[in-house]
Structure formats: structure tokens, C-alpha cells
Scaffold this active site. Sequence first.
Site, PDB file in Angstrom:
ATOM      1  N   ARG A 136      -6.809   2.302  -2.462  1.00 22.77           N
ATOM      2  CA  ARG A 136      -7.730   3.398  -2.156  1.00 22.77           C
ATOM      3  C   ARG A 136      -7.184   4.735  -2.642  1.00 22.77           C
ATOM      4  O   ARG A 136      -7.916   5.570  -3.194  1.00 22.77           O
ATOM      5  CB  ARG A 136      -7.984   3.473  -0.649  1.00 22.77           C
ATOM      6  CG  ARG A 136      -8.900   2.385  -0.112  1.00 22.77           C
ATOM      7  CD  ARG A 136      -8.859   2.336   1.391  1.00 22.77           C
ATOM      8  NE  ARG A 136      -9.399   3.538   2.011  1.00 22.77           N
ATOM      9  CZ  ARG A 136      -9.147   3.905   3.261  1.00 22.77           C
ATOM     10  NH1 ARG A 136      -8.331   3.174   4.014  1.00 22.77           N
ATOM     11  NH2 ARG A 136      -9.697   4.989   3.756  1.00 22.77           N
TER      12      ARG A 136
ATOM     13  N   ARG B   1      -8.074  -2.330  10.733  1.00 24.41           N
ATOM     14  CA  ARG B   1      -9.160  -2.485   9.764  1.00 24.41           C
ATOM     15  C   ARG B   1      -8.617  -3.015   8.449  1.00 24.41           C
ATOM     16  O   ARG B   1      -7.486  -2.725   8.066  1.00 24.41           O
ATOM     17  CB  ARG B   1      -9.854  -1.142   9.527  1.00 24.41           C
ATOM     18  CG  ARG B   1     -10.633  -0.613  10.716  1.00 24.41           C
ATOM     19  CD  ARG B   1     -11.511   0.548  10.281  1.00 24.41           C
ATOM     20  NE  ARG B   1     -12.330   1.037  11.364  1.00 24.41           N
ATOM     21  CZ  ARG B   1     -12.223   2.252  11.926  1.00 24.41           C
ATOM     22  NH1 ARG B   1     -11.283   3.076  11.499  1.00 24.41           N
ATOM     23  NH2 ARG B   1     -13.020   2.623  12.896  1.00 24.41           N
TER      24      ARG B   1
ATOM     25  N   ARG C 235      -2.383   2.723  11.923  1.00 19.76           N
ATOM     26  CA  ARG C 235      -3.607   2.971  12.685  1.00 19.76           C
ATOM     27  C   ARG C 235      -4.211   1.666  13.200  1.00 19.76           C
ATOM     28  O   ARG C 235      -4.399   0.718  12.441  1.00 19.76           O
ATOM     29  CB  ARG C 235      -4.609   3.720  11.789  1.00 19.76           C
ATOM     30  CG  ARG C 235      -5.846   4.199  12.503  1.00 19.76           C
ATOM     31  CD  ARG C 235      -6.592   5.218  11.686  1.00 19.76           C
ATOM     32  NE  ARG C 235      -7.135   4.687  10.444  1.00 19.76           N
ATOM     33  CZ  ARG C 235      -7.867   5.388   9.597  1.00 19.76           C
ATOM     34  NH1 ARG C 235      -8.118   6.660   9.844  1.00 19.76           N
ATOM     35  NH2 ARG C 235      -8.333   4.833   8.495  1.00 19.76           N
TER      36      ARG C 235
ATOM     37  N   ARG D  84     -17.553  14.305  -5.905  1.00 24.32           N
ATOM     38  CA  ARG D  84     -16.503  13.330  -6.203  1.00 24.32           C
ATOM     39  C   ARG D  84     -16.287  13.155  -7.699  1.00 24.32           C
ATOM     40  O   ARG D  84     -15.320  12.541  -8.121  1.00 24.32           O
ATOM     41  CB  ARG D  84     -16.864  11.977  -5.587  1.00 24.32           C
ATOM     42  CG  ARG D  84     -16.701  11.917  -4.064  1.00 24.32           C
ATOM     43  CD  ARG D  84     -15.240  11.774  -3.678  1.00 24.32           C
ATOM     44  NE  ARG D  84     -15.028  11.747  -2.242  1.00 24.32           N
ATOM     45  CZ  ARG D  84     -15.055  10.662  -1.497  1.00 24.32           C
ATOM     46  NH1 ARG D  84     -15.318   9.497  -2.062  1.00 24.32           N
ATOM     47  NH2 ARG D  84     -14.828  10.722  -0.209  1.00 24.32           N
TER      48      ARG D  84
END
Length: 226
Positions: free
Chosen positions: A171, A160, A127, A93
Site C-alpha cells: 500500500r 484487518r 493495529r 490522487r
Amino acid sequence: MVVRVLFRAVIMGPPGSGKGTISERIRKSFELKHISSGDILRANIKAKTEIGLLMKSCIDQGQLVPDDIMTRLILAELRNLGQNSWLLDGFPRTVRQAEALDDVYNVDTVVNLNVPFETIKERLTSRWVHLSSGRVYNTTFNPPKIPGLDDVTGEPLIQRNDDTPETVTKRLKAYEMQTQPVLEYYRSKGVLEVFSGTETNKIWPHVHTFLSGKLASGNHKATGTV
């Protein structure tokens, strides 16, 4: 007597880019071992290993897991694989992690999934999840039979916290800032291959063709006989 050829690859792509689906198809098609840093991290936290407890402490405090800890964890997992071909997902990462990986292993290819952020935002914010079973629905392409309810139990679905539009945007921006230097690092080494698109099923044939060609070229290290 067959000469086995090693092939080591990394797959990159933001959350919601279809990375999990593509990784699974690569694993099945080319018989690579799939190593997911997220799975390893969760397993260590669940088992309450020393490194898992350290990681949980970082996550609970909203901090990134330090490079040296993530690197130690992933390299240990790769060593356990021995002389096998693998696909690494979720690591590296950072450039430091990439350099540490390069010190030990020769990465043949880095597959980067370039999916427009607007497409990803639409996917993730559509989602909904049945919490107790983990069943996932998408109001766009995989809706529940009755809106807002699980097909099997009839219980309410939830969204979520990290799938809300505001959180998804944060994000994606964080991912871009963190991983752009890693992509540039691999581009400079000549191993980065970018696959762009909005649909996983349309991106996948290009990934498959590319990897088929790479593996057929024989430009990788022979590791002995099996």
C-alpha cells in the site's frame, strides 16, 4: 460588517501518517469544512447512487476509480459548499485530478505529512480492531486491557487484511508511486508545504503555526460580506 476570506487547502499523506487526526484538528482550529473523498465514496456506495454503483464495480474488480468519475464526484461536493473555506482530504490522487481541481478552484496550500514508512508500518501492523463496534487498538500506544480482547465486550480482536506487514508495504509503495507526481505538481506551483516527523502530536504544532500565519496574512480572496 465582516469581510469573509476564502481559504482552500489540500492535505496529503500516506495511510497511517496521522492525516485523519491532523485533518480533524485543522477543522476545529480554523473552522474549515473537511471534505474526505473516502467518506463521500463510501456514502455513495452505501446509498447505491449511480456513481456509487460504478465505483463499487471498480473497487470489486481491484481497479482504481477513473479520474473523471472521482473528479465529478468531488467537484459536485465542493459546489454544494458554496462560498466556504475547506480542507480536501484524499483528493487529488493524480495530476489529472489536480489539474481538474485547479480549473475550478484556487488551492492556497497543500499540506503534506512526511512520515517515515518504517514508522507507518509499525503503527499499522500494531493495529487491531473490534469488528462489530469499530473500536481500534494499537499494541504499542493504545493496547487493550487484556491482550487480544475488546475492553467492552471481551470479544476477540482481529487484524484487518490490509494491516498485515506485506499488505502495508504494498500500500505504501503504491501510494508513493501514485502521489509523487501530484506532490511535484504542487511544488512547481509553489503551494506545497511539507511537515516531517514520526509523531502526530509533534507535527501538529508546526502545521498549526503555518496555517495560522497563512490565514493571518490576508493573501486570499475576499468573498463578500457576512
